[in-house]
Design an enzyme around this catalytic site. Structure first.
Site, PDB file in Angstrom:
ATOM      1  N   LYS A  22       1.036  -1.254   0.036  1.00 45.43           N
ATOM      2  CA  LYS A  22       0.146   0.140  -0.141  1.00 45.43           C
ATOM      3  C   LYS A  22       0.984   1.097   0.058  1.00 45.43           C
ATOM      4  O   LYS A  22       0.452   2.199  -0.717  1.00 45.43           O
ATOM      5  CB  LYS A  22      -0.721  -0.040   1.342  1.00 45.43           C
ATOM      6  CG  LYS A  22      -1.447   1.248   1.451  1.00 45.43           C
ATOM      7  CD  LYS A  22      -2.255   1.251   2.869  1.00 45.43           C
ATOM      8  CE  LYS A  22      -1.460   1.713   4.167  1.00 45.43           C
ATOM      9  NZ  LYS A  22      -1.206   2.873   4.457  1.00 45.43           N
ATOM     10  N   ASN A  23       1.708   1.290   0.895  1.00 40.50           N
ATOM     11  CA  ASN A  23       2.658   2.548   1.139  1.00 40.50           C
ATOM     12  C   ASN A  23       3.733   2.722   0.056  1.00 40.50           C
ATOM     13  O   ASN A  23       4.384   3.722  -0.412  1.00 40.50           O
ATOM     14  CB  ASN A  23       3.366   2.356   2.279  1.00 40.50           C
ATOM     15  CG  ASN A  23       2.578   2.639   3.353  1.00 40.50           C
ATOM     16  OD1 ASN A  23       1.360   3.018   3.406  1.00 40.50           O
ATOM     17  ND2 ASN A  23       2.792   2.311   4.628  1.00 40.50           N
ATOM     18  N   CYS A 117      -4.248  13.004  13.233  1.00 42.94           N
ATOM     19  CA  CYS A 117      -4.291  11.717  12.647  1.00 42.94           C
ATOM     20  C   CYS A 117      -4.320  10.760  13.872  1.00 42.94           C
ATOM     21  O   CYS A 117      -4.033  10.952  14.890  1.00 42.94           O
ATOM     22  CB  CYS A 117      -3.002  11.274  11.743  1.00 42.94           C
ATOM     23  SG  CYS A 117      -2.816   9.619  11.355  1.00 42.94           S
ATOM     24  N   ARG A 122       1.394  14.231  13.369  1.00 45.93           N
ATOM     25  CA  ARG A 122       1.921  14.178  11.874  1.00 45.93           C
ATOM     26  C   ARG A 122       1.890  15.544  11.227  1.00 45.93           C
ATOM     27  O   ARG A 122       0.794  15.439  10.131  1.00 45.93           O
ATOM     28  CB  ARG A 122       1.069  13.133  11.150  1.00 45.93           C
ATOM     29  CG  ARG A 122       1.217  11.726  12.131  1.00 45.93           C
ATOM     30  CD  ARG A 122       0.457  10.532  11.413  1.00 45.93           C
ATOM     31  NE  ARG A 122       1.181  10.234  10.043  1.00 45.93           N
ATOM     32  CZ  ARG A 122       0.675   9.351   9.202  1.00 45.93           C
ATOM     33  NH1 ARG A 122      -0.635   9.052   9.409  1.00 45.93           N
ATOM     34  NH2 ARG A 122       1.491   8.931   8.181  1.00 45.93           N
ATOM     35  N   ASP A 305       5.103   0.376  12.165  1.00 45.20           N
ATOM     36  CA  ASP A 305       3.720  -0.296  11.622  1.00 45.20           C
ATOM     37  C   ASP A 305       3.443  -1.328  12.183  1.00 45.20           C
ATOM     38  O   ASP A 305       2.351  -2.141  12.083  1.00 45.20           O
ATOM     39  CB  ASP A 305       3.559  -0.273  10.224  1.00 45.20           C
ATOM     40  CG  ASP A 305       3.721   1.263   9.373  1.00 45.20           C
ATOM     41  OD1 ASP A 305       3.548   2.104  10.448  1.00 45.20           O
ATOM     42  OD2 ASP A 305       3.811   1.402   8.235  1.00 45.20           O
ATOM     43  N   ILE A 327       8.558   6.716  16.661  1.00 46.82           N
ATOM     44  CA  ILE A 327       8.122   7.592  15.364  1.00 46.82           C
ATOM     45  C   ILE A 327       6.973   8.329  15.751  1.00 46.82           C
ATOM     46  O   ILE A 327       6.810   9.609  15.228  1.00 46.82           O
ATOM     47  CB  ILE A 327       7.961   6.478  14.168  1.00 46.82           C
ATOM     48  CG1 ILE A 327       9.072   5.444  14.132  1.00 46.82           C
ATOM     49  CG2 ILE A 327       7.876   7.326  12.845  1.00 46.82           C
ATOM     50  CD1 ILE A 327      10.457   6.057  13.782  1.00 46.82           C
ATOM     51  N   ARG A 397      -8.362   0.355   5.216  1.00 42.25           N
ATOM     52  CA  ARG A 397      -7.204   0.961   4.442  1.00 42.25           C
ATOM     53  C   ARG A 397      -6.023   0.298   3.829  1.00 42.25           C
ATOM     54  O   ARG A 397      -5.382   0.711   2.910  1.00 42.25           O
ATOM     55  CB  ARG A 397      -6.964   2.120   5.408  1.00 42.25           C
ATOM     56  CG  ARG A 397      -7.956   2.962   5.791  1.00 42.25           C
ATOM     57  CD  ARG A 397      -7.742   3.962   6.987  1.00 42.25           C
ATOM     58  NE  ARG A 397      -6.468   5.009   6.042  1.00 42.25           N
ATOM     59  CZ  ARG A 397      -5.820   5.887   6.664  1.00 42.25           C
ATOM     60  NH1 ARG A 397      -6.192   6.239   7.576  1.00 42.25           N
ATOM     61  NH2 ARG A 397      -5.095   6.584   5.651  1.00 42.25           N
TER      62      ARG A 397
HETATM   63  C1  EPZ Z   1       4.799   6.788   6.179  1.00 36.05           C
HETATM   64  O1  EPZ Z   1       4.354   7.825   6.776  1.00 36.05           O
HETATM   65  C2  EPZ Z   1       3.925   5.604   6.253  1.00 36.05           C
HETATM   66  N1  EPZ Z   1       2.794   6.000   5.208  1.00 36.05           N
HETATM   67  C3  EPZ Z   1       3.402   5.015   7.449  1.00 36.05           C
HETATM   68  O2  EPZ Z   1       2.416   4.307   7.290  1.00 36.05           O
HETATM   69  C4  EPZ Z   1       4.648   4.796   8.514  1.00 36.05           C
HETATM   70  O3  EPZ Z   1       4.143   4.297   9.727  1.00 36.05           O
HETATM   71  C5  EPZ Z   1       5.582   5.835   8.302  1.00 36.05           C
HETATM   72  O4  EPZ Z   1       5.924   6.270   7.139  1.00 36.05           O
HETATM   73  C6  EPZ Z   1       6.775   5.595   8.895  1.00 36.05           C
HETATM   74  O5  EPZ Z   1       7.578   4.249   8.567  1.00 36.05           O
HETATM   75  C7  EPZ Z   1       2.699   5.997   3.774  1.00 36.05           C
HETATM   76  O6  EPZ Z   1       3.749   5.751   3.282  1.00 36.05           O
HETATM   77  C8  EPZ Z   1       1.637   6.411   3.311  1.00 36.05           C
HETATM   78  P1  EPZ Z   1       7.311   9.779   8.130  1.00 36.05           P
HETATM   79  P2  EPZ Z   1       4.861   9.188   6.832  1.00 36.05           P
HETATM   80  O7  EPZ Z   1       7.279  11.122   7.256  1.00 36.05           O
HETATM   81  O8  EPZ Z   1       5.658   9.400   5.464  1.00 36.05           O
HETATM   82  C9  EPZ Z   1       7.287  13.489  11.373  1.00 36.05           C
HETATM   83  C10 EPZ Z   1       0.625   2.669   7.922  1.00 36.05           C
HETATM   84  O9  EPZ Z   1       0.285   2.088   9.133  1.00 36.05           O
HETATM   85  N2  EPZ Z   1       6.991  14.250  10.648  1.00 36.05           N
HETATM   86  O10 EPZ Z   1       8.244   9.040   8.127  1.00 36.05           O
HETATM   87  O11 EPZ Z   1       3.959  10.128   7.168  1.00 36.05           O
HETATM   88  C11 EPZ Z   1       6.158  12.284  11.831  1.00 36.05           C
HETATM   89  O12 EPZ Z   1       5.139  13.129  12.510  1.00 36.05           O
HETATM   90  C12 EPZ Z   1       1.283   4.219   8.029  1.00 36.05           C
HETATM   91  O13 EPZ Z   1       0.756   1.945   6.746  1.00 36.05           O
HETATM   92  C13 EPZ Z   1       7.162  15.591  10.606  1.00 36.05           C
HETATM   93  O14 EPZ Z   1       7.125  16.206  11.942  1.00 36.05           O
HETATM   94  O15 EPZ Z   1       5.769   8.905   7.973  1.00 36.05           O
HETATM   95  C14 EPZ Z   1       6.833  11.129  12.383  1.00 36.05           C
HETATM   96  O16 EPZ Z   1       6.925  11.765  13.610  1.00 36.05           O
HETATM   97  C15 EPZ Z   1       0.841   4.893   9.143  1.00 36.05           C
HETATM   98  N3  EPZ Z   1       6.782  16.680   9.999  1.00 36.05           N
HETATM   99  C16 EPZ Z   1       8.103  11.462  11.725  1.00 36.05           C
HETATM  100  O17 EPZ Z   1       8.472  12.653  11.332  1.00 36.05           O
HETATM  101  C17 EPZ Z   1       6.732  16.236   8.588  1.00 36.05           C
HETATM  102  O18 EPZ Z   1       6.485  16.893   7.715  1.00 36.05           O
HETATM  103  C18 EPZ Z   1       8.306  10.223  10.610  1.00 36.05           C
HETATM  104  O19 EPZ Z   1       7.402  10.179   9.425  1.00 36.05           O
HETATM  105  C19 EPZ Z   1       6.980  14.791   8.162  1.00 36.05           C
HETATM  106  C20 EPZ Z   1       6.950  13.858   9.330  1.00 36.05           C
END
Ligand code: EPZ
Length: 418
Positions: A22-23, A117, A122, A305, A327, A397
């Site tokens: 999915k991701n 979320c 996030r 995840d 995370i 989802r």
């Molecule tokens: C991706 O989310 C995945 N989603 C998530 O999958 C997964 O948990 C996550 O990566 C970590 O592996 C998709 O690929 C669609 P990040 P993403 O940006 O890209 C902070 C699932 O269950 N952050 O690596 O949103 C954030 O809050 C899901 O399938 C900011 O502060 O994750 C987090 O603490 C849910 N500002 C950390 O960084 C930003 O602009 C890492 O998030 C972006 C992120």
């Protein structure tokens, strides 16, 4: 509303096939719309997040059409609309990927800011910094991000916290930028590599995906291409955890051991028998299980995840385990429901402390997010007696054909309308 009715406590055995990731699928659909020519994506999972992404792309003028099971043809020829509709964007954070697409293709993007979320706050500030590094002028007004840049220009960008989303979004914007972009501290997740591989078959020039420095030489235009999406390591991992908890022997065909290293070594550390071939991973339940201390980390560390599914397995370990979530700040919401099934779990700040082995008993429980929801399904399958899992819209989802896959392993599961 629908519920999953589960008669738990049966040993599960057999094999299932992992779906496409999915991701990966979500940004790959967006990437395909960077070209006017049509691309073919294969092994696309049919889950509701993918449906939402297809609807957003269509609303922007791109064309998306099904071409048999798991196959979608996408073209960005008609992409003219720079504003992504709020009603669709608010349903899924990954819809923010269209910002990179719109900036790259149209030089302008107006995209609703995703709100909070179910797993934490996030924000998207790292994505926005990436666009600014490429020369976009960005303003935040009335809940929208407005970004403009007649032609993006390559530059250096250090990706905070190795964010997956910010790495992919900046990459999507940078492939059509003028000059070279260098992403430092880039995310190394297999999904980042999958997106880069597809973009390269479309004519992009990306080097280093999978490492922490990615170099993107901008090109003027991309062309159509064909791509098969990698297997979903999180779906595969969820079923392997289920097998370790309730097997028998459970085999996940197409699971890629190298993408699941942190999980597989955790399973082996607690005493689960793991067998890998080039095309499958098999787990065999063993008793007693040993407790474990795990910390979630960006790839190749233990994936956030799979934190909730692993917590359920650790309720069966003999002793005290800890799971530290680094995370996301709200990813323990499932714990209250798990406790109602008999688990002994305490949450102290960012750490769940799990004492086992606990006898789990069936109960009505509600999923409040995707992976926490799957964790409750795993718990219900192991628990003695009947459970009813509601909140299935969260689980839908990211887990296609959930009931059918569980039934293939011998689970007594029924999806009912209430
Ligand atoms: C991706 O989310 C995945 N989603 C998530 O999958 C997964 O948990 C996550 O990566 C970590 O592996 C998709 O690929 C669609 P990040 P993403 O940006 O890209 C902070 C699932 O269950 N952050 O690596 O949103 C954030 O809050 C899901 O399938 C900011 O502060 O994750 C987090 O603490 C849910 N500002 C950390 O960084 C930003 O602009 C890492 O998030 C972006 C992120």
């Amino acid at each position: 509303m629908e519920k999953l009715v589960i008669e738990g406590g049966r040993a599960l055995n057999g094999s299932i096939v992992a779906s496409g990731a999915k991701n990966s699928a979500l940004p790959l659909l967006v990437a395909a719309a960077l070209a006017e020519e049509e691309s073919l994506l294969e092994n696309v999972p049919h889950d509701t997040d993918v449906d939402v992404m297809c609807a957003i792309l269509k609303a922007l003028g791109a064309s998306v059409r099904a071409d048999g099971p798991g196959r979608l043809r996408v073209s960005g020829a008609g992409l003219t609309q720079a504003q992504a509709p709020y009603e669709l964007v608010r349903r899924m954070r990954a819809s923010f990927y269209v910002a990179g697409l719109l900036l790259g293709r149209l030089g302008r993007a107006v995209v609703a800011l995703p709100g909070g979320c179910s797993i934490g706050s996030r924000p998207v500030d790292y994505h926005i910094k990436g666009f600014e590094a490429l020369g976009a002028k960005v303003s935040l007004e009335h809940g929208f991000m407005k970004a403009e840049a007649p032609r993006l220009t390559g530059s250096k960008y250090y990706v905070s916290r190795a964010s997956v989303g910010a790495t992919i979004n900046t990459m999507l914007a940078a492939v059509l930028a003028k000059g070279t972009t260098i992403l430092e501290n880039a995310a190394r997740e297999p999904e980042v590599v999958d997106v880069a591989n597809f973009l390269n078959t479309m004519g992009a020039r990306i080097k280093g995906a999978g490492m922490d420095v990615i170099r993107i030489e901008g090109v003027k235009k991309l062309h159509g291409a064909e791509h098969e999406i990698i297997p979903d390591r999180i779906e595969a991992g969820s079923y392997l955890i289920l097998g370790a908890m309730t097997g028998g022997e459970v085999t996940v065909v197409n699971a890629m051991g190298e993408h699941l290293r942190a999980l597989l070594s955790s399973l082996e550390a607690i005493g689960v028998a793991v067998e890998e071939t080039t095309t499958a991973v098999r787990v065999k339940k063993k008793e007693p299980l040993a407790p474990l201390n795990v910390v979630t980390q960006p790839y190749p560390g233990f994936p956030t995840d799979l934190q909730a599914p692993l917590a359920v397995l650790l309720t069966q370990a003999d002793g005290v385990s800890t799971l530290r979530e680094t995370i996301f700040d709200g990813r323990f919401k499932y714990v209250d429901e798990l406790r109602r099934m008999g688990a002994d779990v305490k949450v102290e700040r960012d750490t769940a402390i799990i004492t086992g082995p606990a006898k789990l008993t069936g109960a009505p429980v509600e999923a409040t997010d995707l992976r926490g929801g799957m964790a409750l399904v795993i718990a219900a399958l192991a628990a003695e007696g009947r459970s009813e899992v509601s909140g299935l819209e969260h689980i839908d989802r990211g887990y296609e054909h959930l009931s059918a896959k569980l039934q293939a392993l011998g689970a007594k599961v029924e999806r009912i309308r209430v």
